[in-house]
Design a protein around this motif. Structure first.
Motif, PDB file in Angstrom:
ATOM      1  N   ASN A 158      77.167   0.786  14.476  1.00  0.00           N
ATOM      2  CA  ASN A 158      75.826   1.378  14.317  1.00  0.00           C
ATOM      3  C   ASN A 158      74.713   0.338  14.435  1.00  0.00           C
ATOM      4  O   ASN A 158      73.736   0.367  13.671  1.00  0.00           O
ATOM      5  CB  ASN A 158      75.727   2.130  12.979  1.00  0.00           C
ATOM      6  CG  ASN A 158      76.865   3.101  12.790  1.00  0.00           C
ATOM      7  OD1 ASN A 158      77.489   3.512  13.766  1.00  0.00           O
ATOM      8  ND2 ASN A 158      77.154   3.473  11.567  1.00  0.00           N
ATOM      9  N   ASN A 211      71.787  -1.779  16.797  1.00  0.00           N
ATOM     10  CA  ASN A 211      70.739  -1.358  17.727  1.00  0.00           C
ATOM     11  C   ASN A 211      70.929  -2.157  19.010  1.00  0.00           C
ATOM     12  O   ASN A 211      70.588  -3.346  19.079  1.00  0.00           O
ATOM     13  CB  ASN A 211      69.365  -1.642  17.099  1.00  0.00           C
ATOM     14  CG  ASN A 211      68.238  -1.110  17.946  1.00  0.00           C
ATOM     15  OD1 ASN A 211      68.396  -0.918  19.154  1.00  0.00           O
ATOM     16  ND2 ASN A 211      67.097  -0.885  17.332  1.00  0.00           N
ATOM     17  N   ASN A 219      76.600   7.719   6.143  1.00  0.00           N
ATOM     18  CA  ASN A 219      77.567   7.096   7.042  1.00  0.00           C
ATOM     19  C   ASN A 219      78.961   7.400   6.477  1.00  0.00           C
ATOM     20  O   ASN A 219      79.185   7.095   5.304  1.00  0.00           O
ATOM     21  CB  ASN A 219      77.307   5.590   7.083  1.00  0.00           C
ATOM     22  CG  ASN A 219      78.293   4.841   7.933  1.00  0.00           C
ATOM     23  OD1 ASN A 219      79.017   5.414   8.712  1.00  0.00           O
ATOM     24  ND2 ASN A 219      78.330   3.527   7.765  1.00  0.00           N
ATOM     25  N   GLY A 221      76.691  11.153   9.500  1.00  0.00           N
ATOM     26  CA  GLY A 221      75.443  11.241  10.261  1.00  0.00           C
ATOM     27  C   GLY A 221      74.544  12.385   9.818  1.00  0.00           C
ATOM     28  O   GLY A 221      73.573  12.709  10.498  1.00  0.00           O
ATOM     29  N   TYR A 245      69.639   3.881   7.419  1.00  0.00           N
ATOM     30  CA  TYR A 245      69.269   4.436   8.737  1.00  0.00           C
ATOM     31  C   TYR A 245      67.924   5.155   8.739  1.00  0.00           C
ATOM     32  O   TYR A 245      67.555   5.769   9.732  1.00  0.00           O
ATOM     33  CB  TYR A 245      70.379   5.403   9.202  1.00  0.00           C
ATOM     34  CG  TYR A 245      71.719   4.711   9.272  1.00  0.00           C
ATOM     35  CD1 TYR A 245      72.083   3.983  10.404  1.00  0.00           C
ATOM     36  CD2 TYR A 245      72.583   4.721   8.189  1.00  0.00           C
ATOM     37  CE1 TYR A 245      73.285   3.304  10.447  1.00  0.00           C
ATOM     38  CE2 TYR A 245      73.788   4.031   8.221  1.00  0.00           C
ATOM     39  CZ  TYR A 245      74.134   3.333   9.351  1.00  0.00           C
ATOM     40  OH  TYR A 245      75.323   2.647   9.394  1.00  0.00           O
ATOM     41  N   LEU A 292      65.157   4.999  11.485  1.00  0.00           N
ATOM     42  CA  LEU A 292      65.484   5.521  12.818  1.00  0.00           C
ATOM     43  C   LEU A 292      65.024   6.965  12.984  1.00  0.00           C
ATOM     44  O   LEU A 292      64.938   7.477  14.087  1.00  0.00           O
ATOM     45  CB  LEU A 292      67.001   5.439  13.056  1.00  0.00           C
ATOM     46  CG  LEU A 292      67.535   4.049  13.375  1.00  0.00           C
ATOM     47  CD1 LEU A 292      69.050   4.041  13.294  1.00  0.00           C
ATOM     48  CD2 LEU A 292      67.087   3.591  14.750  1.00  0.00           C
ATOM     49  N   LYS A 325      69.631  -2.039  11.203  1.00  0.00           N
ATOM     50  CA  LYS A 325      69.794  -0.866  12.068  1.00  0.00           C
ATOM     51  C   LYS A 325      68.561  -0.682  12.947  1.00  0.00           C
ATOM     52  O   LYS A 325      68.515  -1.192  14.049  1.00  0.00           O
ATOM     53  CB  LYS A 325      70.085   0.369  11.201  1.00  0.00           C
ATOM     54  CG  LYS A 325      71.206   0.149  10.182  1.00  0.00           C
ATOM     55  CD  LYS A 325      72.559  -0.096  10.816  1.00  0.00           C
ATOM     56  CE  LYS A 325      73.622  -0.338   9.761  1.00  0.00           C
ATOM     57  NZ  LYS A 325      74.928  -0.636  10.343  1.00  0.00           N
ATOM     58  N   ALA A 326      67.536   0.020  12.439  1.00  0.00           N
ATOM     59  CA  ALA A 326      66.343   0.287  13.266  1.00  0.00           C
ATOM     60  C   ALA A 326      65.720  -1.022  13.764  1.00  0.00           C
ATOM     61  O   ALA A 326      65.211  -1.084  14.880  1.00  0.00           O
ATOM     62  CB  ALA A 326      65.328   1.079  12.464  1.00  0.00           C
ATOM     63  N   ARG A 337      63.704   4.452  18.480  1.00  0.00           N
ATOM     64  CA  ARG A 337      63.863   5.884  18.164  1.00  0.00           C
ATOM     65  C   ARG A 337      64.071   6.695  19.439  1.00  0.00           C
ATOM     66  O   ARG A 337      64.847   7.645  19.454  1.00  0.00           O
ATOM     67  CB  ARG A 337      62.626   6.393  17.411  1.00  0.00           C
ATOM     68  CG  ARG A 337      62.554   5.873  15.998  1.00  0.00           C
ATOM     69  CD  ARG A 337      61.392   6.494  15.246  1.00  0.00           C
ATOM     70  NE  ARG A 337      61.207   5.816  13.965  1.00  0.00           N
ATOM     71  CZ  ARG A 337      60.043   5.378  13.500  1.00  0.00           C
ATOM     72  NH1 ARG A 337      58.940   5.557  14.189  1.00  0.00           N
ATOM     73  NH2 ARG A 337      59.979   4.776  12.331  1.00  0.00           N
ATOM     74  N   THR A 353      71.223  10.578  13.108  1.00  0.00           N
ATOM     75  CA  THR A 353      71.018   9.135  13.247  1.00  0.00           C
ATOM     76  C   THR A 353      71.799   8.527  14.417  1.00  0.00           C
ATOM     77  O   THR A 353      72.119   9.227  15.365  1.00  0.00           O
ATOM     78  CB  THR A 353      71.263   8.445  11.878  1.00  0.00           C
ATOM     79  OG1 THR A 353      70.925   7.073  12.006  1.00  0.00           O
ATOM     80  CG2 THR A 353      72.688   8.630  11.387  1.00  0.00           C
ATOM     81  N   ASN A 354      72.031   7.202  14.356  1.00  0.00           N
ATOM     82  CA  ASN A 354      72.513   6.519  15.567  1.00  0.00           C
ATOM     83  C   ASN A 354      74.037   6.389  15.669  1.00  0.00           C
ATOM     84  O   ASN A 354      74.545   5.402  16.186  1.00  0.00           O
ATOM     85  CB  ASN A 354      71.848   5.134  15.696  1.00  0.00           C
ATOM     86  CG  ASN A 354      72.344   4.152  14.657  1.00  0.00           C
ATOM     87  OD1 ASN A 354      72.883   4.560  13.627  1.00  0.00           O
ATOM     88  ND2 ASN A 354      72.166   2.864  14.914  1.00  0.00           N
ATOM     89  N   SER A 357      78.860   4.793  17.935  1.00  0.00           N
ATOM     90  CA  SER A 357      77.430   4.520  17.766  1.00  0.00           C
ATOM     91  C   SER A 357      76.702   4.844  19.055  1.00  0.00           C
ATOM     92  O   SER A 357      77.263   4.753  20.150  1.00  0.00           O
ATOM     93  CB  SER A 357      77.206   3.038  17.439  1.00  0.00           C
ATOM     94  OG  SER A 357      78.034   2.639  16.380  1.00  0.00           O
TER      95      SER A 357
END
Ligand SMILES: Cc1ncc(COP(=O)(O)O)c(C=O)c1O
Length: 370
Positions: A43, A45, A168, A171, A198, A201, A229-230, A282, A308-309, A347
């Protein structure tokens, strides 16, 4: 020799199984380098760090002979400003993972309970075992956290209740109204922790605000966030807790003096200021998630709708499928370690990476014996 000498509850502990590093898979496949291997297992970026963060890291290099600012003064101030809170309500850590350990260190002793959801971030369970505490896993509503069930699971011995939101590996998320009701109802002998790794995001309209509860100071609420993450800085390990100053004081007592490196502080400070990067992240997530959901469904799979991602999907032979994908240079995460032996989590990556995954998946599915 040492296992017999160690604390028994440590010797029996199973280490956390992270997503496999690119280099490890390159070695396994006998490749000279990581070129062409795609990692969709942790997960992260995959835009890479923000350009502003990279610039800040370059600038920080000549000062690397000095210890960092142990109090992360400038970063703390910037985070406090972002959330409209005092800088005495923020504490930085070596990833928000460190905060989970520090929270147990500060609030739990042997025999206490930690309440979390089933099918959630496995570190809560691992940390409970580390402190000889019981981890009570409340049942979910399908794949979504059931806050009522979490309330019902609280005992007189419960010290921490931890809500991963978004969760997690499923999601999914719980909304503002549900979170507000939950905070009201958690008994006062329990610290409520929202692990929001998360949250940035999400589009701001759908994000949940728990810092308002920390601000209000009526209930013992702690919010965890991360730059992993983001903000695309997982390799640097920076996370932060936001809570009333007396909670932050306690966490500061149990952390190491220099738990966040100077490089990490510099990069996180710059990343916080890179709104353009956040908007690009995003967008990549929205587009990539749609691409993956569509592709998975076309292949006859039944992925869990994600905010989410990452996307979780059931597959009977999850271990075999993961291995077949690895051979095709795509790293995903089998979820056995999270108590879901028949699920895989993928991811959201760049468009080309998602396409590589879907192509590899198509071939792997065709070759796997039924
Ligand atoms: C729910 C949740 N909390 C915390 C973390 C840890 O993040 P960090 O990199 O900040 O330690 C993760 C990482 O995957 C996560 O999924």
């Amino acid at each position: 020799m040492f296992a017999a000498l160690a604390n028994p509850w440590i010797a029996s502990q199973r280490p956390y199984q992270p997503g496999r590093p690119l280099e490890e898979v390159a070695r396994e496949l006998g490749l000279a380098d990581i070129d062409g291997i795609v990692k969709l297992a942790s997960n992260e970026n995959n835009l890479g760090p923000s350009p502003k963060a990279m610039e800040a890291m370059k600038k920080a290099i000549p000062s690397m002979h000095l210890y960092p600012d142990g109090g992360s003064f400038y970063l703390r101030q910037a985070i406090a400003k972002t959330f409209g809170i005092g800088d005495d309500m923020v504490m930085l850590g070596c990833g928000s993972n460190e905060h989970i350990v520090l929270l147990a260190h500060a609030f739990m002793e042997a025999g206490d309970d930690l309440v979390c959801s089933e099918k959630t971030f496995v570190v809560y369970k691992l940390v409970s075992a580390l402190y000889r505490c019981r981890c009570i896993e409340a049942p979910m509503q399908g794949m979504t956290t059931d806050l009522e069930a979490m309330l019902a699971a609280i005992t007189p011995k419960t010290k921490l209740v931890v809500v991963a939101n978004p969760n997690n590996p499923t999601g999914t998320m719980v909304d503002q109204a549900a979170v507000d009701r939950f905070v009201e109802q958690v008994p006062d002998h329990v610290v409520t922790v929202f692990d929001e790794a998360y949250m940035e995001l999400l589009d701001p309209e759908t994000a949940v605000d728990t810092v308002k509860h920390a601000k209000a100071g009526k209930k013992p609420v702690i919010t965890l966030r991360t730059f992993s993450k983001a903000y695309g800085l997982a390799g640097l390990r920076v996370g932060y807790a936001m809570a009333q100053p007396d909670a932050i004081d306690l966490l500061n007592k149990v952390r190491q003096p220099f738990n966040v490196t100077a490089m990490a502080q510099a990069a996180a400070l710059a990343a916080l200021d890179d709104e353009d990067y956040l908007i690009r992240s995003r967008k990549m997530l929205r587009d990539g998630r749609a691409q993956l959901m569509d592709g998975l469904r076309r292949l006859g799979l039944d992925p869990v709708e994600s905010v989410t991602n990452f996307i979780l999907f059931p597959f009977e032979k999850a271990g075999e499928l993961t291995a077949a994908l690895t051979k095709r240079k795509v790293i995903v995460r089998p979820m056995a370690g999270f108590g879901l032996p028949r699920h895989i989590r993928v991811s959201v990556g760049l468009e080309s990476e998602n396409a590589q995954f879907l192509e590899a998946l198509k071939k792997a599915l065709a070759e796997l014996p039924a």
